[in-house]
Design an enzyme around this catalytic site. Sequence first.
Site, PDB file in Angstrom:
ATOM      1  N   GLY A  48       0.764  -1.243   0.000  1.00  0.00           N
ATOM      2  CA  GLY A  48       0.000   0.000   0.000  1.00  0.00           C
ATOM      3  C   GLY A  48       0.792   1.290   0.000  1.00  0.00           C
ATOM      4  O   GLY A  48       0.341   2.294  -0.547  1.00  0.00           O
ATOM      5  N   GLU A 103       4.228   4.020   5.832  1.00  0.00           N
ATOM      6  CA  GLU A 103       2.994   3.229   5.778  1.00  0.00           C
ATOM      7  C   GLU A 103       1.907   4.013   5.054  1.00  0.00           C
ATOM      8  O   GLU A 103       1.935   5.252   5.024  1.00  0.00           O
ATOM      9  CB  GLU A 103       2.505   2.937   7.210  1.00  0.00           C
ATOM     10  N   ASP A 104       0.934   3.290   4.508  1.00  0.00           N
ATOM     11  CA  ASP A 104      -0.233   3.965   3.931  1.00  0.00           C
ATOM     12  C   ASP A 104      -1.209   4.381   5.026  1.00  0.00           C
ATOM     13  O   ASP A 104      -1.722   5.488   5.034  1.00  0.00           O
ATOM     14  CB  ASP A 104      -0.933   3.077   2.875  1.00  0.00           C
ATOM     15  N   ASP A 107      -3.740   1.586  11.589  1.00  0.00           N
ATOM     16  CA  ASP A 107      -5.096   1.285  12.061  1.00  0.00           C
ATOM     17  C   ASP A 107      -4.993   0.851  13.528  1.00  0.00           C
ATOM     18  O   ASP A 107      -4.895   1.687  14.417  1.00  0.00           O
ATOM     19  CB  ASP A 107      -5.669   0.202  11.141  1.00  0.00           C
ATOM     20  N   LYS A 135      -5.731   6.134  11.808  1.00  0.00           N
ATOM     21  CA  LYS A 135      -7.038   5.931  12.476  1.00  0.00           C
ATOM     22  C   LYS A 135      -6.783   6.006  13.981  1.00  0.00           C
ATOM     23  O   LYS A 135      -6.708   4.979  14.662  1.00  0.00           O
ATOM     24  CB  LYS A 135      -7.617   4.573  12.093  1.00  0.00           C
ATOM     25  N   PHE A 157     -13.557   2.355   6.542  1.00  0.00           N
ATOM     26  CA  PHE A 157     -12.641   1.759   5.578  1.00  0.00           C
ATOM     27  C   PHE A 157     -12.436   2.729   4.419  1.00  0.00           C
ATOM     28  O   PHE A 157     -13.391   3.334   3.921  1.00  0.00           O
ATOM     29  CB  PHE A 157     -13.214   0.433   5.064  1.00  0.00           C
ATOM     30  N   VAL A 158     -11.184   2.899   4.008  1.00  0.00           N
ATOM     31  CA  VAL A 158     -10.854   3.836   2.923  1.00  0.00           C
ATOM     32  C   VAL A 158     -10.075   3.122   1.822  1.00  0.00           C
ATOM     33  O   VAL A 158      -9.357   2.141   2.088  1.00  0.00           O
ATOM     34  CB  VAL A 158     -10.036   5.043   3.458  1.00  0.00           C
ATOM     35  N   ASP A 164      -6.077  -0.464  -0.792  1.00  0.00           N
ATOM     36  CA  ASP A 164      -6.872  -1.355  -1.633  1.00  0.00           C
ATOM     37  C   ASP A 164      -8.075  -1.930  -0.910  1.00  0.00           C
ATOM     38  O   ASP A 164      -8.154  -1.915   0.319  1.00  0.00           O
ATOM     39  CB  ASP A 164      -6.014  -2.530  -2.105  1.00  0.00           C
ATOM     40  N   ARG A 170      -6.036   0.682  -5.742  1.00  0.00           N
ATOM     41  CA  ARG A 170      -4.836   1.390  -5.269  1.00  0.00           C
ATOM     42  C   ARG A 170      -4.522   2.570  -6.185  1.00  0.00           C
ATOM     43  O   ARG A 170      -3.855   3.515  -5.778  1.00  0.00           O
ATOM     44  CB  ARG A 170      -3.623   0.451  -5.276  1.00  0.00           C
TER      45      ARG A 170
END
Length: 180
Positions: A48, A103-104, A107, A135, A157-158, A164, A170
């Site tokens: 990601g 990182e993307d 969470d 998050k 969720f995004v 993805d 993506r």
Amino acid sequence: MRSIIEQGHTFEEWLTAGQIAADVKQVGQQIRRDYEDKEPLFVIVLNGAFVFAADLIRALDGLRCEQTFIRVSSYWGMSSTGQLEFIVPLQQVVENRDVIIVEDIVDTGLTIHQLKAHLRGLGASSVRVATMLFKSNKLEYEDAKPDYVGHEVTDEFVIGYGLDFDGFHRNLDAIYKVKK
Ligand code: IMP
């Protein structure tokens, strides 16, 4: 407003490409300020983070730095398995290096929690985290709190900009949030 439908879920545009660019620029400025006299090694978390990382390192034009990749997996569909698997292990020596994990999204923080322990165990002199999204209200591991954050996101969720849904989307240039 642009929207995407995938597997019965509707995703609506949340951060435009322009907003993302402004966030990346701000993260780049913070990193440049903190690392101007260092030679950081960016550990980019596949799959990601490659989109964010590509923009971030170019926001650091002129900073002496290196990049390497690692691939881990902790997610299936829209729920966490809680297990981290090293699919592509680290190829580069991190001993005595100032490492910045890219990182993307952070969470629960499980991925970062485990990666930080891994990199420290390999002798990195410092380990910080840059993430496009955070998050914050889902964080379960205090040591996984990212140092550089593009944007905070609530518990939805995004997808897009590297993120993805079962491998797809993506390549969206904006970030989309699932509609409840
Ligand atoms: P953590 O280990 O719980 O912090 O999860 C981090 C990883 O979960 C990220 O690198 C993503 O691959 C994935 N992830 C978490 N939330 C989302 C999301 O909203 N969309 C897409 N992937 C997500």
